[in-house]
Motif scaffolding. Structure first.
Motif, PDB file in Angstrom:
ATOM      1  N   ALA A  17      41.045  47.718  43.632  1.00  0.00           N
ATOM      2  CA  ALA A  17      41.776  47.164  44.779  1.00  0.00           C
ATOM      3  C   ALA A  17      43.102  46.603  44.276  1.00  0.00           C
ATOM      4  O   ALA A  17      43.163  46.065  43.167  1.00  0.00           O
ATOM      5  N   PRO A  18      44.172  46.727  45.090  1.00  0.00           N
ATOM      6  CA  PRO A  18      45.505  46.368  44.619  1.00  0.00           C
ATOM      7  C   PRO A  18      45.611  44.960  44.045  1.00  0.00           C
ATOM      8  O   PRO A  18      46.242  44.750  43.014  1.00  0.00           O
ATOM      9  N   GLY A  19      44.979  43.981  44.696  1.00  0.00           N
ATOM     10  CA  GLY A  19      45.144  42.612  44.217  1.00  0.00           C
ATOM     11  C   GLY A  19      44.252  42.278  43.030  1.00  0.00           C
ATOM     12  O   GLY A  19      44.308  41.180  42.487  1.00  0.00           O
ATOM     13  N   ASP A  20      43.466  43.243  42.640  1.00  0.00           N
ATOM     14  CA  ASP A  20      42.373  42.995  41.695  1.00  0.00           C
ATOM     15  C   ASP A  20      42.673  43.469  40.280  1.00  0.00           C
ATOM     16  O   ASP A  20      41.742  43.598  39.491  1.00  0.00           O
ATOM     17  N   TRP A  21      43.945  43.689  39.984  1.00  0.00           N
ATOM     18  CA  TRP A  21      44.193  44.392  38.717  1.00  0.00           C
ATOM     19  C   TRP A  21      43.893  43.540  37.492  1.00  0.00           C
ATOM     20  O   TRP A  21      43.791  44.070  36.402  1.00  0.00           O
ATOM     21  N   ARG A  22      43.729  42.229  37.675  1.00  0.00           N
ATOM     22  CA  ARG A  22      43.368  41.398  36.526  1.00  0.00           C
ATOM     23  C   ARG A  22      41.866  41.124  36.434  1.00  0.00           C
ATOM     24  O   ARG A  22      41.445  40.320  35.607  1.00  0.00           O
ATOM     25  N   GLN A  23      41.069  41.792  37.264  1.00  0.00           N
ATOM     26  CA  GLN A  23      39.627  41.530  37.173  1.00  0.00           C
ATOM     27  C   GLN A  23      39.088  42.075  35.846  1.00  0.00           C
ATOM     28  O   GLN A  23      39.602  43.046  35.308  1.00  0.00           O
ATOM     29  N   GLY A  88      44.767  52.886  39.062  1.00  0.00           N
ATOM     30  CA  GLY A  88      44.837  51.912  40.148  1.00  0.00           C
ATOM     31  C   GLY A  88      45.310  50.548  39.663  1.00  0.00           C
ATOM     32  O   GLY A  88      46.149  49.897  40.287  1.00  0.00           O
ATOM     33  N   ARG A  89      44.789  50.127  38.509  1.00  0.00           N
ATOM     34  CA  ARG A  89      45.216  48.841  37.934  1.00  0.00           C
ATOM     35  C   ARG A  89      46.702  48.851  37.601  1.00  0.00           C
ATOM     36  O   ARG A  89      47.418  47.876  37.861  1.00  0.00           O
ATOM     37  N   VAL A  90      47.141  49.929  36.970  1.00  0.00           N
ATOM     38  CA  VAL A  90      48.538  49.975  36.513  1.00  0.00           C
ATOM     39  C   VAL A  90      49.490  49.989  37.713  1.00  0.00           C
ATOM     40  O   VAL A  90      50.494  49.269  37.725  1.00  0.00           O
ATOM     41  N   ARG A  91      49.155  50.779  38.725  1.00  0.00           N
ATOM     42  CA  ARG A  91      49.997  50.805  39.938  1.00  0.00           C
ATOM     43  C   ARG A  91      50.109  49.394  40.534  1.00  0.00           C
ATOM     44  O   ARG A  91      51.190  48.937  40.868  1.00  0.00           O
ATOM     45  N   ALA A  92      48.972  48.741  40.655  1.00  0.00           N
ATOM     46  CA  ALA A  92      48.958  47.399  41.265  1.00  0.00           C
ATOM     47  C   ALA A  92      49.710  46.397  40.399  1.00  0.00           C
ATOM     48  O   ALA A  92      50.449  45.546  40.903  1.00  0.00           O
ATOM     49  N   ALA A  93      49.535  46.515  39.084  1.00  0.00           N
ATOM     50  CA  ALA A  93      50.187  45.576  38.164  1.00  0.00           C
ATOM     51  C   ALA A  93      51.707  45.720  38.227  1.00  0.00           C
ATOM     52  O   ALA A  93      52.441  44.724  38.162  1.00  0.00           O
ATOM     53  N   ILE A  94      52.169  46.944  38.362  1.00  0.00           N
ATOM     54  CA  ILE A  94      53.622  47.180  38.427  1.00  0.00           C
ATOM     55  C   ILE A  94      54.173  46.669  39.759  1.00  0.00           C
ATOM     56  O   ILE A  94      55.244  46.043  39.807  1.00  0.00           O
ATOM     57  N   ALA A 107      51.836  45.927  33.137  1.00  0.00           N
ATOM     58  CA  ALA A 107      51.177  47.224  32.944  1.00  0.00           C
ATOM     59  C   ALA A 107      50.341  47.230  31.672  1.00  0.00           C
ATOM     60  O   ALA A 107      49.199  47.711  31.661  1.00  0.00           O
ATOM     61  N   VAL A 108      50.896  46.682  30.586  1.00  0.00           N
ATOM     62  CA  VAL A 108      50.137  46.632  29.322  1.00  0.00           C
ATOM     63  C   VAL A 108      48.908  45.741  29.491  1.00  0.00           C
ATOM     64  O   VAL A 108      47.806  46.083  29.050  1.00  0.00           O
ATOM     65  N   GLU A 109      49.122  44.619  30.158  1.00  0.00           N
ATOM     66  CA  GLU A 109      47.998  43.711  30.415  1.00  0.00           C
ATOM     67  C   GLU A 109      46.890  44.446  31.191  1.00  0.00           C
ATOM     68  O   GLU A 109      45.702  44.350  30.849  1.00  0.00           O
ATOM     69  N   ALA A 110      47.301  45.196  32.212  1.00  0.00           N
ATOM     70  CA  ALA A 110      46.326  45.934  33.033  1.00  0.00           C
ATOM     71  C   ALA A 110      45.558  46.953  32.197  1.00  0.00           C
ATOM     72  O   ALA A 110      44.335  47.097  32.336  1.00  0.00           O
TER      73      ALA A 110
END
Lengths: 230, 230
Positions: A17-23, A88-94, A107-110
């Motif tokens: 999910a877009p808001g969830d990229w740091r889960q 999905g994570r990278v898209r949301a993180a960017i 992006a690296v964090e994701a």
């Protein structure tokens, strides 16, 4: 039928999910895929039989074959689950940042959080070399991987244009360097160790900014990046 | 007897001559080890039988067992051949320089040249996870790997002390980042591509210096580093 079943069996869980990229939780996988992931991790693709997977999953061979055409189909489903998650994570993180340094950091964090969230699933990416070159799903998988690479390359190029990054050599090779460092996290990271996923992800983001020659003043939040976020 | 035969079969070839750390040729391996290297690369450790190795090498099983106790013994011999080669290169590369930035640059170059010289042998390092934890040779292998890591960590710490490097976080994690980037070269490098081993090694050395926050003035030879050396 088996191939379309592959997709429907995994697609619901695969996209972050877009808001969830740091889960930091692993992706929920159906039982057969979770069993196959463990088996491939323990013994490699060629060291695992379809019977091993069925036995680990506690299902009959017919049940397993209902969902997956063969062992290659299972590998495809796992590869796609992992790659669609990281994409999905990278898209949301960017999307969650504006400047190239912030976007690269996110992006690296994701990517590192993807690696640490499920080391075994992330390791399955290495088994791509065992996927038949004429497998019709290979192109889809490689397309997703290329999209991740393109998203990061675009950040690097915009950062060079804006003067935020100083890359002397080949941009694609710098990108391979960064992505390689992130991929290797799966080989040394242990959840029981002293470093949390957020700490490793934060420190890899900072090191990546250095690696692309980011000016210190443009590095977002470096003073707090090595502190866990949650 | 088989285990001491392992060592004598490989040790002559495994250690790089001190002046030779920039050589780009693969290590010469005895036929059975070369066959095992190819087999492990193609199908992984558990996907390869001792009969597969004998067949590839064109030797009988008794001949193979004369040199190696079992498949674990063959894996040990390959792991040690690769690690003693990279250790020899790294030692020589560091001796060939004086300042921490020069030494780091040389060491990274040496490691990347090891990776590109024999992609399959370098990839065998990933099979370490299949080596029994109570294998008596495991400690020797891990000891050599630790020595490589310690040599690089020492450079990083001296570089921080001298003000040449600026590492904000954990030094060991920065080192893992660098070594991970280098290890992953085996997954994307193709000898038939546009980049020579020397070019990749040179650009990885420059990116590594950036990654540890080397001041531009301390970076040795960065203007020529992306040019092949020979």
């Amino acid at each position: 039928m088996p191939r379309s079943s592959n997709v429907s069996e995994t697609s619901a869980e695969a996209e972050a999910a877009p808001g969830d990229w740091r889960q930091i939780e692993p992706i929920a996988l159906p039982g057969t895929l979770a069993a196959a992931k463990d088996a491939f991790h323990d013994r490699g693709f060629h060291g695992t039989s379809i019977r091993d997977i069925a036995a680990r999953a506690g299902v009959s061979l017919p049940t397993l074959y209902y969902h997956h055409e063969n062992k290659q189909g299972i590998l495809v489903a796992l590869l796609e689950a992992g790659m669609s998650s990281v994409l999905g994570r990278v898209r949301a993180a960017i999307s969650d940042a504006t400047t190239p340094p912030e976007q690269l950091s996110n992006a690296v964090e994701a990517i590192v959080l993807h690696m640490t969230a499920d080391l075994e699933l992330a390791s399955v990416a290495r088994e791509l070399r065992y996927l038949d070159h004429d497998n019709p799903h290979r192109q889809h998988y490689v397309g997703m991987r290329t999209e991740v690479e393109d998203l990061l390359e675009d950040i690097l190029r915009r950062g060079i244009d804006s003067g935020d990054f100083q890359i002397e050599g080949d941009v694609k090779e710098s990108l391979r360097y960064l992505l390689g460092a992130c991929q290797e996290v799966t080989t040394w990271y242990h959840p029981s160790g002293t470093r949390s996923p957020a700490e490793v992800a934060g420190s890899y983001a900072v090191t990546s900014l250095h690696a692309v020659g980011a000016r210190p003043s443009t590095q977002p939040g470096t003073s707090t990046r090595t502190t866990p976020r949650s």
